[in-house]
Design an enzyme around this catalytic site. Structure first.
Site, PDB file in Angstrom:
ATOM      1  N   ASP A 494       0.814  -1.218   0.000  1.00 45.82           N
ATOM      2  CA  ASP A 494       0.000   0.000   0.000  1.00 45.82           C
ATOM      3  C   ASP A 494       0.840   1.257   0.000  1.00 45.82           C
ATOM      4  O   ASP A 494       0.337   2.353  -0.197  1.00 45.82           O
ATOM      5  CB  ASP A 494      -0.848   0.057   1.274  1.00 45.82           C
ATOM      6  CG  ASP A 494      -1.926  -0.979   1.270  1.00 45.82           C
ATOM      7  OD1 ASP A 494      -2.612  -1.103   0.262  1.00 45.82           O
ATOM      8  OD2 ASP A 494      -2.070  -1.667   2.300  1.00 45.82           O
TER       9      ASP A 494
HETATM   10  C1  BGC Z   1       0.001   1.157   5.976  1.00 48.40           C
HETATM   11  C2  BGC Z   1      -0.390  -0.136   5.365  1.00 48.40           C
HETATM   12  C3  BGC Z   1      -1.885  -0.199   5.346  1.00 48.40           C
HETATM   13  C4  BGC Z   1      -2.419   0.996   4.585  1.00 48.40           C
HETATM   14  C5  BGC Z   1      -3.901   1.023   4.444  1.00 48.40           C
HETATM   15  C6  BGC Z   1      -0.605   2.261   5.204  1.00 48.40           C
HETATM   16  O1  BGC Z   1      -0.257   3.456   5.751  1.00 48.40           O
HETATM   17  O2  BGC Z   1       1.366   1.242   5.996  1.00 48.40           O
HETATM   18  O3  BGC Z   1       0.145  -1.180   6.090  1.00 48.40           O
HETATM   19  O4  BGC Z   1      -2.282  -1.358   4.713  1.00 48.40           O
HETATM   20  O5  BGC Z   1      -1.986   2.150   5.196  1.00 48.40           O
HETATM   21  O6  BGC Z   1      -4.552   1.373   5.620  1.00 48.40           O
HETATM   22  C1  NOJ Z   2      -1.578  -3.984   5.457  1.00 51.97           C
HETATM   23  C2  NOJ Z   2      -2.734  -4.156   4.571  1.00 51.97           C
HETATM   24  O1  NOJ Z   2      -3.829  -4.652   5.255  1.00 51.97           O
HETATM   25  C3  NOJ Z   2      -2.401  -5.075   3.460  1.00 51.97           C
HETATM   26  O2  NOJ Z   2      -3.470  -5.100   2.572  1.00 51.97           O
HETATM   27  C4  NOJ Z   2      -1.142  -4.627   2.770  1.00 51.97           C
HETATM   28  O3  NOJ Z   2      -0.859  -5.506   1.750  1.00 51.97           O
HETATM   29  C5  NOJ Z   2       0.005  -4.490   3.719  1.00 51.97           C
HETATM   30  N1  NOJ Z   2      -0.383  -3.616   4.753  1.00 51.97           N
HETATM   31  C6  NOJ Z   2       1.277  -4.022   3.036  1.00 51.97           C
HETATM   32  O4  NOJ Z   2       1.239  -2.690   2.718  1.00 51.97           O
END
Ligand code: BGC
Ligand code: NOJ
Length: 829
Positions: A494
């Protein structure tokens, strides 16, 4: 340093100090009513949806941490204490917390008085039962009092913590005998209420928080009523309604008393919302009366210790059954307790809650994630396939007819969240993987014919197979200049947002795309993801297998050609000599390449590329795995990228905003460690696979809990990487795709017991030192008792396989389908 120990026989983790390095929590409930409970009884409850049906209030990010929960206060002649130490934090003479499968037992002892509280949510029950057993272990009679407390949330957790100008004037309650009802907004626009009761006469109560605390300047650690040993019998009217029971108790030496509290939730049909009569003992300020029939029935269900014992027994049997579907006995106790108990348990929790509510997810930000829930199914599907099926249909129904997907949806409404939208490039692929996993587990090909609408065609007749078709071709139809999939807003990571270019505070990296890409359809048509390419070539064969099974040879061949083309493109444009690059950014530059100044190598594409055998003929797989070992491997696991970014790279999005070593910037992201564990096992390097597995599997971190800090019985999303100040420190425990993927890694790749369309593959890739292991696997109605022998001490290689004594070629045990137990013997060599 440890803060407890595993009690494998009882399937519990036993915490023996309340001062854990972080609140160590458990989840109660697995269908409708859920509670989070920490080792000091902090936490909260909700029904179905942590945002829209929050039952009790919780303050996240509080100082001190974890102040708020369901607490019992004991006033023993002026000594005030809680069985779980918090919130008063009086030193206890004895303390213990046992987190088990769907229940938590907290015991405290002070001045000869013992309080043992068992918290659980019974099966098919929308409430939390709290059984308090008070025992006078002293030599003299004891008189003391016990206060309960729960603070109601005004239902919508988001609104509850922001909209004070309204909310402070809406709270309403009713009190009938020992039951306190929370009925805010019930008359007007809601059909649900909550209640908190105890199975005994009470000597007083409070329903208004400030009255209970005695002063708006007091905290939960200092309630005036408890100190004064005198409830104020307050009746809430707006502000913050609570429920507190006051009870005086006298116990002879050795005597015990059991009190059963229930925190429940119920809904009434529109035409049965109100009672026609007002009972004489009802305390209310309203002109209407809540219809309490459902609450009465719920209270009746668990109002004696016998009924509570039966409820607990039912819960135990349920879990014993769930955990008997797959069981192993390996030479390593830690592996056994992860596989047989905790990893499977965590998979149920992640399946239930996706990424919504934990001590790191507030329950208001996100509902169910499309990619998250699909991956969660991989670790859960063997437990209750019917629930996985239902979930698959829910998820698929939020997909659009062009194959794009809503990234998240609310569990209560089952509708896609418009505020986050779609265009995450990896989303559709995970659905191919999860549907295939479901079919492999169950043999239920019928799911492909199930009627599943598209979000943009809710009344249309569409099948699940069509969803798979559009998922597959969504990738094929959205390729960039190198023939690799467009990265869109983000892929699995993400925080790699190649169309974002954000320089203004407040722009969400997840939802903001730079206006310069508007004309191109909302995201760069140049930025490409090598990760999605590898995920496509890894997932695609399952889609082809499905088409072949359905006799659609032409379509299968067409899809296979796309996979082959993608492999070729990936090898040509994304292999960097010793590993695969991560992406092409919107400027057409390589990301995750030797050519880069920082972030030269990323973990994500590598495992799937190895398992897709991209460039295997020229040794790309082993080179890649060796590079991972060389550049990403460190004491506590594999970091996500290396070197960590030290500058802000606007063209990459969120990733370089994190200090090095945290989260997606070179943190040890345990989720994708699993992909490498799978890949190492796949490549036959069982020792390496196990080395990586044992670096991150929670049971292996138990001894270093002072460094690791989060629960030693469940995975967290990340561990501080080698560049972090807190190297080795766990974060974001519980709700992570790591649970499912490590379940897959250990059970299907290392131990090698893997459902396939046509049978059960048994093809382990284990540490050479192991003599073997045994496993029991229930599969499509039969039970397989599997014995693996490793006389030559190899990592991998099935020399012979017999089923009930008869030799089988290859390593797939055919489906017997007779409902019997079969003996499978495998000799490695
Ligand atoms: C976080 C991810 C998360 C995403 C969506 C990002 O800031 O690092 O781990 O999945 O936000 O909420
Ligand atoms: C947490 C999110 O829930 C997941 O969808 C994502 O792939 C990881 N963070 C990595 O960014």
């Amino acid at each position: 340093m440890k803060f407890g120990y595993f009690d494998d026989l009882r399937k519990e983790y036993v915490i023996n100090t309340p001062r854990t390095p972080y609140p160590w929590i458990n989840y109660l409930g697995n269908q409708g009513f859920f509670s989070l409970i920490s080792n000091t009884a902090g936490g909260y409850s909700f029904y179905m949806d942590a945002r829209l049906r929050r039952i009790t209030r919780y303050r996240y990010n509080n100082v001190p941490l974890d102040m708020g929960g369901r607490y019992f206060y004991i006033n023993d002649n002026g000594t005030i204490w809680n069985p779980g130490w918090s919130p008063v934090k009086t030193e206890l003479d004895e303390y213990e917390c046992r987190h088990g499968m769907g229940y938590t037992i907290i015991k405290g002892k002070k001045n000869g008085l013992k309080a043992e509280v068992t918290f659980f949510v019974p099966q098919n029950y929308d409430g939390e039962v709290q059984q308090v057993v008070l025992t006078n272990e002293g030599t003299e009679a004891k008189s003391f009092s016990i206060f309960s407390i729960a603070e109601w949330c005004l239902w919508d957790a988001q609104d509850d913590c922001t909209n004070f100008q309204r909310n402070f004037s809406t709270g309403r309650v009713e009190i009938e005998g020992s039951t306190i009802y929370h009925v805010t907004e019930y008359r007007d626009r809601r059909n649900h209420y909550a209640f908190y009761t105890v199975n005994d006469e009470i000597d007083g109560y409070d329903t208004d928080r400030d009255s209970f605390l005695g002063s708006i300047y007091n905290g939960w650690d200092n309630p005036e009523t408890v100190k004064a040993d005198k409830p104020s019998n307050s009746f809430a009217d707006g502000w913050s309604p609570v429920a507190s029971h006051y009870k005086k108790v006298t116990l002879a030496p050795g005597e015990s008393k059991t009190l059963i509290y229930i925190l429940g939730y119920a809904e009434n049909p529109q035409d049965k919302k109100f009672a026609s009569e007002k009972p004489a003992n009802l305390l209310t300020r309203e002109t209407w009366v809540l219809n309490k029939e459902k609450a009465y029935a719920m209270i009746d269900k668990y109002n004696t210790p016998e009924k509570v014992a039966a409820g607990l027994e039912e819960l135990r049997t349920t879990w014993d059954k769930l955990l008997s579907i797959f069981k192993v006995d390996t030479p390593d106790d830690k592996v056994n307790r992860m596989v047989n108990i905790w990893n499977q348990y965590q998979c149920m929790v992640t399946f239930n809650l996706s990424r919504s509510a934990s001590y790191f997810e507030s329950g208001i930000g996100r509902g169910m994630g499309f990619r998250d829930s699909n991956q969660d199914i991989l670790g859960f599907v063997h437990q209750i396939p019917e629930r996985a099926r239902e979930r698959l249909i829910d998820i698929a129904s939020t997909q659009l007819s062009d194959g794009g997907c809503y990234h998240q949806y609310q569990p209560l409404t089952k509708k896609g969240n418009a505020d986050i939208g779609g265009d995450f490039s990896d989303d559709p692929l995970w659905m191919i993987l999860s549907v295939a996993a479901y079919i492999k587990e169950t043999g239920d090909w019928g799911i492909l014919d199930a009627n599943v609408p598209f979000d943009d065609d809710p009344d249309g007749k569409h099948t699940m197979l069509e969803h798979l078709d559009v998922s597959f071709y969504h990738i094929v139809n959205n390729l960039g200049p190198h023939g690799l999939p467009l990265a869109m807003r983000a892929d699995w990571n993400d925080c790699i947002n190649l169309s974002c270019f954000s320089d203004t505070p407040g722009e969400s990296f997840q939802t903001y795309t730079n206006p310069k890409f508007k004309a191109e359809g909302g995201y760069s048509k140049v930025a490409e993801s090598a990760f999605v390419a590898a995920l496509f070539t890894y997932t695609g064969p399952a889609y082809v297998g499905i088409l072949e099974h359905l006799g659609k040879a032409d379509e299968a061949a067409k899809a296979q050609a796309e996979i082959d083309k993608m492999k070729k493109n990936t090898m040509e444009s994304a292999f960097d000599g010793d590993w695969f690059i991560r992406a092409y950014d919107a400027n057409g530059e390589k990301m995750g390449s030797k050519e880069c100044e920082e972030g030269k190598i990323f973990i994500e594409p590598q495992g799937f590329a190895v398992m897709s055998e991209i460039g295997k003929d020229v040794g790309a797989d082993i080179k890649t795995l060796n590079s991972i070992d060389k550049y990403l491997n460190c004491e506590f696991g594999l970091v996500l990228n290396n070197p960590a970014y030290t500058k802000y790279y606007i063209q990459y999005g969120e990733i370089s905003t994190y200090p090095g070593g945290y989260k997606e910037n070179a943190g040890i992201f345990t989720h994708n460690n699993a992909w490498i564990i799978c890949a190492e096992a796949y490549a036959g390097r069982g020792d390496k696979a196990f080395e990586y597995y044992s670096k991150i599997a929670p049971a292996f971190t138990e001894e270093t809990s002072d460094i690791h800090k989060t629960e030693p019985y469940v995975y967290g999303q990340m561990i501080g990487g080698k560049d972090a100040k807190n190297f080795g420190q766990g974060k974001n425990s519980w709700l992570t795709g790591t649970a499912a993927w490590n379940m897959v890694a250990i059970s299907q790749y290392i131990l090698g017991v893997k459902p396939e369309f046509d049978g059960l593959r048994v093809d382990p890739s284990i540490p050479a030192a192991w003599d073997g292991f045994t496993a029991t696997r229930q599969f499509r109605g039969d039970t397989y008792e599997i014995t693996i022998k490793n006389p030559d001490h190899v990592n991998k290689g099935v020399k012979s396989l017999t089923v009930d004594g008869a030799a089988v070629d290859g390593c797939i045990v055919p489906v017997a389908g007779d409902g019997k137990t079969h003996k499978v013997e495998v000799v490695l060599g």
